[in-house]
Design a protein around this motif. Structure first.
Motif, PDB file in Angstrom:
ATOM      1  N   MET A  11      35.381  39.964  27.084  1.00  0.00           N
ATOM      2  CA  MET A  11      35.354  39.553  28.493  1.00  0.00           C
ATOM      3  C   MET A  11      36.759  39.675  29.089  1.00  0.00           C
ATOM      4  O   MET A  11      37.737  39.310  28.469  1.00  0.00           O
ATOM      5  CB  MET A  11      34.871  38.094  28.596  1.00  0.00           C
ATOM      6  N   CYS A  12      36.863  40.218  30.322  1.00  0.00           N
ATOM      7  CA  CYS A  12      38.185  40.337  30.927  1.00  0.00           C
ATOM      8  C   CYS A  12      38.663  38.971  31.405  1.00  0.00           C
ATOM      9  O   CYS A  12      37.886  38.088  31.659  1.00  0.00           O
ATOM     10  CB  CYS A  12      38.174  41.303  32.083  1.00  0.00           C
ATOM     11  N   SER A  13      39.997  38.832  31.477  1.00  0.00           N
ATOM     12  CA  SER A  13      40.575  37.558  31.867  1.00  0.00           C
ATOM     13  C   SER A  13      40.274  37.265  33.334  1.00  0.00           C
ATOM     14  O   SER A  13      40.078  38.174  34.137  1.00  0.00           O
ATOM     15  CB  SER A  13      42.081  37.576  31.640  1.00  0.00           C
ATOM     16  N   ILE A  14      40.255  35.970  33.643  1.00  0.00           N
ATOM     17  CA  ILE A  14      39.968  35.527  35.005  1.00  0.00           C
ATOM     18  C   ILE A  14      41.278  35.426  35.778  1.00  0.00           C
ATOM     19  O   ILE A  14      42.161  34.662  35.400  1.00  0.00           O
ATOM     20  CB  ILE A  14      39.267  34.156  35.000  1.00  0.00           C
ATOM     21  N   PRO A  15      41.432  36.163  36.871  1.00  0.00           N
ATOM     22  CA  PRO A  15      42.657  36.047  37.671  1.00  0.00           C
ATOM     23  C   PRO A  15      42.656  34.737  38.454  1.00  0.00           C
ATOM     24  O   PRO A  15      41.605  34.114  38.643  1.00  0.00           O
ATOM     25  CB  PRO A  15      42.573  37.247  38.612  1.00  0.00           C
ATOM     26  N   PRO A  16      43.821  34.281  38.920  1.00  0.00           N
ATOM     27  CA  PRO A  16      43.868  33.052  39.726  1.00  0.00           C
ATOM     28  C   PRO A  16      43.184  33.248  41.070  1.00  0.00           C
ATOM     29  O   PRO A  16      43.029  34.381  41.542  1.00  0.00           O
ATOM     30  CB  PRO A  16      45.369  32.799  39.896  1.00  0.00           C
ATOM     31  N   ARG A  17      42.774  32.162  41.688  1.00  0.00           N
ATOM     32  CA  ARG A  17      42.152  32.248  43.009  1.00  0.00           C
ATOM     33  C   ARG A  17      43.146  32.833  44.013  1.00  0.00           C
ATOM     34  O   ARG A  17      44.252  32.313  44.148  1.00  0.00           O
ATOM     35  CB  ARG A  17      41.713  30.871  43.493  1.00  0.00           C
ATOM     36  N   PRO A  18      42.753  33.872  44.746  1.00  0.00           N
ATOM     37  CA  PRO A  18      43.669  34.464  45.723  1.00  0.00           C
ATOM     38  C   PRO A  18      43.706  33.727  47.043  1.00  0.00           C
ATOM     39  O   PRO A  18      44.491  34.069  47.927  1.00  0.00           O
ATOM     40  CB  PRO A  18      43.103  35.877  45.897  1.00  0.00           C
ATOM     41  N   TRP A  19      42.842  32.723  47.216  1.00  0.00           N
ATOM     42  CA  TRP A  19      42.779  31.942  48.458  1.00  0.00           C
ATOM     43  C   TRP A  19      42.823  30.463  48.120  1.00  0.00           C
ATOM     44  O   TRP A  19      42.346  30.049  47.063  1.00  0.00           O
ATOM     45  CB  TRP A  19      41.499  32.259  49.239  1.00  0.00           C
ATOM     46  N   GLN A  20      43.385  29.673  49.020  1.00  0.00           N
ATOM     47  CA  GLN A  20      43.490  28.238  48.812  1.00  0.00           C
ATOM     48  C   GLN A  20      43.003  27.484  50.051  1.00  0.00           C
ATOM     49  O   GLN A  20      43.079  27.994  51.165  1.00  0.00           O
ATOM     50  CB  GLN A  20      44.944  27.840  48.516  1.00  0.00           C
ATOM     51  N   LEU A  21      42.520  26.283  49.824  1.00  0.00           N
ATOM     52  CA  LEU A  21      42.036  25.401  50.893  1.00  0.00           C
ATOM     53  C   LEU A  21      43.026  24.252  51.081  1.00  0.00           C
ATOM     54  O   LEU A  21      43.246  23.454  50.165  1.00  0.00           O
ATOM     55  CB  LEU A  21      40.657  24.848  50.518  1.00  0.00           C
ATOM     56  N   LEU A  22      43.642  24.185  52.252  1.00  0.00           N
ATOM     57  CA  LEU A  22      44.548  23.082  52.587  1.00  0.00           C
ATOM     58  C   LEU A  22      43.801  22.056  53.424  1.00  0.00           C
ATOM     59  O   LEU A  22      43.124  22.410  54.392  1.00  0.00           O
ATOM     60  CB  LEU A  22      45.758  23.593  53.376  1.00  0.00           C
ATOM     61  N   ASP A  74      34.892  36.920  49.652  1.00  0.00           N
ATOM     62  CA  ASP A  74      33.871  35.939  49.266  1.00  0.00           C
ATOM     63  C   ASP A  74      34.450  34.549  49.051  1.00  0.00           C
ATOM     64  O   ASP A  74      33.864  33.549  49.471  1.00  0.00           O
ATOM     65  CB  ASP A  74      33.169  36.395  47.977  1.00  0.00           C
ATOM     66  N   LEU A  75      35.583  34.463  48.358  1.00  0.00           N
ATOM     67  CA  LEU A  75      36.155  33.153  48.064  1.00  0.00           C
ATOM     68  C   LEU A  75      36.640  32.475  49.333  1.00  0.00           C
ATOM     69  O   LEU A  75      36.405  31.270  49.538  1.00  0.00           O
ATOM     70  CB  LEU A  75      37.290  33.269  47.053  1.00  0.00           C
ATOM     71  N   ALA A  76      37.320  33.202  50.205  1.00  0.00           N
ATOM     72  CA  ALA A  76      37.791  32.623  51.465  1.00  0.00           C
ATOM     73  C   ALA A  76      36.607  32.122  52.284  1.00  0.00           C
ATOM     74  O   ALA A  76      36.660  31.044  52.896  1.00  0.00           O
ATOM     75  CB  ALA A  76      38.589  33.658  52.258  1.00  0.00           C
ATOM     76  N   PHE A  77      35.520  32.883  52.284  1.00  0.00           N
ATOM     77  CA  PHE A  77      34.303  32.503  53.009  1.00  0.00           C
ATOM     78  C   PHE A  77      33.753  31.186  52.460  1.00  0.00           C
ATOM     79  O   PHE A  77      33.433  30.254  53.212  1.00  0.00           O
ATOM     80  CB  PHE A  77      33.265  33.621  52.877  1.00  0.00           C
ATOM     81  N   LEU A  78      33.666  31.095  51.119  1.00  0.00           N
ATOM     82  CA  LEU A  78      33.103  29.901  50.494  1.00  0.00           C
ATOM     83  C   LEU A  78      34.032  28.697  50.652  1.00  0.00           C
ATOM     84  O   LEU A  78      33.572  27.573  50.884  1.00  0.00           O
ATOM     85  CB  LEU A  78      32.829  30.168  49.009  1.00  0.00           C
ATOM     86  N   LEU A  79      35.332  28.919  50.541  1.00  0.00           N
ATOM     87  CA  LEU A  79      36.278  27.812  50.694  1.00  0.00           C
ATOM     88  C   LEU A  79      36.258  27.249  52.119  1.00  0.00           C
ATOM     89  O   LEU A  79      36.453  26.046  52.320  1.00  0.00           O
ATOM     90  CB  LEU A  79      37.693  28.258  50.333  1.00  0.00           C
ATOM     91  N   LYS A  80      36.033  28.094  53.095  1.00  0.00           N
ATOM     92  CA  LYS A  80      35.918  27.600  54.466  1.00  0.00           C
ATOM     93  C   LYS A  80      34.720  26.661  54.587  1.00  0.00           C
ATOM     94  O   LYS A  80      34.800  25.607  55.236  1.00  0.00           O
ATOM     95  CB  LYS A  80      35.782  28.761  55.447  1.00  0.00           C
ATOM     96  N   THR A  81      33.615  27.030  53.944  1.00  0.00           N
ATOM     97  CA  THR A  81      32.445  26.155  53.955  1.00  0.00           C
ATOM     98  C   THR A  81      32.728  24.861  53.205  1.00  0.00           C
ATOM     99  O   THR A  81      32.336  23.779  53.644  1.00  0.00           O
ATOM    100  CB  THR A  81      31.231  26.879  53.336  1.00  0.00           C
ATOM    101  N   LEU A  82      33.428  24.961  52.074  1.00  0.00           N
ATOM    102  CA  LEU A  82      33.804  23.755  51.330  1.00  0.00           C
ATOM    103  C   LEU A  82      34.660  22.844  52.212  1.00  0.00           C
ATOM    104  O   LEU A  82      34.469  21.623  52.242  1.00  0.00           O
ATOM    105  CB  LEU A  82      34.564  24.138  50.063  1.00  0.00           C
TER     106      LEU A  82
END
Length: 463
Positions: free
Chosen positions: A1-12, A427-435
């Motif tokens: 399995m390939c390594s998981i990169p860090p999240r490229p987006w953050q929620l402040l 996708d992550l930025a989209f989901l973090l906005k909903t979070l």
């Protein structure tokens, strides 16, 4: 399995007791970041999320790095603010059915969220011998090195894709993969896998559904999350069901701007009611020629009808050919009473334990209309929840908004989790906005769960 990169987006997230304090805190944070440009935004975000007291006045923004955060915190178009009332609303999951799936759906989540990837990997490995195909190769045909979804340019809408214009070599690959994904025996398991993995990810972040409603295939996800079916049973059932339908005669489906009363006289032995999506939004399904005749007839009357992109007449009498085999399979399962309440497509109200555990119910679910509009109204009237669409697109959110049109505030309580195919937002930025929007509305996020896959220490920050 390939390594998981860090999240490229953050929620402040920022919280304060008054509006003026919120403004001051925003300015102070912006100034602090300007003075400490060497900080990691992930550390700043975690400090704000985990150690800041959640007051009534709240603000959130999703950003990429320190420089982006400095810009975002001064941009009113990106900042979202809310005054949290004392009453907390429950969250209800809505699981969509077929029609909004697309190649590369939730790719960035698969790349950077370990739990999401683990769920997808387990499901796809389990399904391999049942489908004779690795679904990951169907959903993500270019592999995991396809990084354009997390690039800095991934913003806004792809007009070329929306209009179906000139294709690049990559587009050609996507078109071929889309054709494969849209085959019924693969579409249904793919939708199930992505929605199940997304639900488990949200639950791990503390977003626990008080209730659920699924649309067609979506009800199978709801039943699995509610533990009516084990995950393995849900996967076996959805794969077999899709293969059974694939063998049935082809059919067609037509969305019509008509009420149930207006639709009823149009039905016959070749045309069935397939779905009730709103007070004047229905779907009729049946034999291809019969649907074509009906479409011409209604169009001549000035009605805006729309043929759905489907291979079969789902939720119609044309599904009865699969009913015996489906019932036999379900009889082999150890069905349990639901541990989380959810709405039945068949009855348009809360499913009972006796229905959920009766194999005959699942035959009815296959052959009878999806009563989404009555169901969403029952769900809304009992709980007044935040409606969170757990799956690609915003189709159910759109249906729900029209079903609940008498409530002007409802649009603020219907949230998506995955973008449409033509939306280029990551996708992550989209989901973090909903979070973040859930947090603005007063939902308690499990920040420890949010960082469960990342045990790194974070800085001591004073703002």
């Amino acid at each position: 399995m390939c390594s998981i990169p860090p999240r490229p987006w953050q929620l402040l997230v920022i919280s304060a007791q008054t509006e003026s304090e919120l403004k001051t805190a925003t300015v102070n944070l912006t100034d602090y970041l300007r003075q400490h440009r060497d900080l990691k935004l992930r550390d700043v975000a975690q400090k704000l999320q985990c150690e800041q007291q959640a007051f009534k006045y709240r603000r959130m923004v999703v950003c990429r790095d320190i420089e982006d955060a400095i810009v975002a915190l001064t941009d009113p178009r990106r900042l979202l603010t809310n005054i949290q009332e004392t009453q907390k609303r429950p969250v209800a999951f809505m699981f969509p059915g077929l029609g909004t799936q697309y190649v590369n759906m939730a790719l960035e989540l698969y790349q950077v969220e370990p739990l999401f990837r683990a769920c997808v990997d387990y499901c796809c490995e389990f399904l391999k011998p049942l489908l004779g195909q690795d679904l990951r190769e169907v959903i993500y045909p270019l592999g995991q090195q396809q990084q354009q979804l997390v690039s800095d340019n991934s913003q806004g809408l792809d007009l070329r894709k929306m209009l179906g214009r000139s294709q690049t070599p990559t587009d050609t690959t996507i078109v071929a993969a889309t054709s494969l994904l849209n085959q019924t025996h693969l579409t249904q398991p793919a939708i199930f896998v992505i929605e199940y993995a997304l639900a488990k990810l949200l639950i791990s972040w503390g977003i626990h559904p008080a209730a659920m409603i699924g649309y067609s295939i979506g009800e199978y996800v709801a039943a699995t999350i509610a533990e009516v079916l084990s995950l393995d049973e849900g996967l076996r059932l959805i794969a077999a069901r899709a293969q059974m339908i694939q063998k049935l005669p082809r059919g067609a489906m037509l969305a019509v701007p008509l009420s149930l009363t207006e639709i009823s006289p149009l039905l016959n032995d070749k045309l069935s009611l397939s779905a009730v999506n709103g007070s004047s939004m229905g779907v009729i399904a049946g034999e291809i020629e019969a649907i074509e005749v009906l479409e011409r007839k209604l169009t001549q009357k000035g009605l805006a009808c729309r043929r759905l992109e489907t291979s079969h007449a789902f939720h119609s009498q044309m599904m009865t050919g699969a009913s015996t085999d489906l019932c036999k399979l379900v009889r082999t399962f150890n069905l349990q009473a639901p541990k989380i309440p959810y709405i039945s497509n068949v009855t348009g109200t809360w499913i009972t334990a006796s229905e959920a555990t009766n194999p005959d119910y699942w035959v009815k679910h296959l052959c009878q209309a999806v009563l989404f509009a009555p169901g969403i109204q029952v769900l809304w009237k009992q709980q007044y929840p935040i409606l969170l669409e757990v799956g690609p697109g915003q189709t159910l959110g759109s249906f729900a908004m029209q079903c609940l049109e008498n409530n002007p505030a409802v649009s603020q309580l219907i949230l998506p989790s995955l973008r449409y195919s033509y939306d280029k937002k990551p996708d992550l930025a989209f989901l973090l906005k909903t979070l973040g929007r859930l947090w603005l509305a007063g939902v308690e996020i499990d920040w420890a769960g949010f960082y469960a896959q990342d045990s790194r220490d974070y800085l001591s920050l004073s703002v």
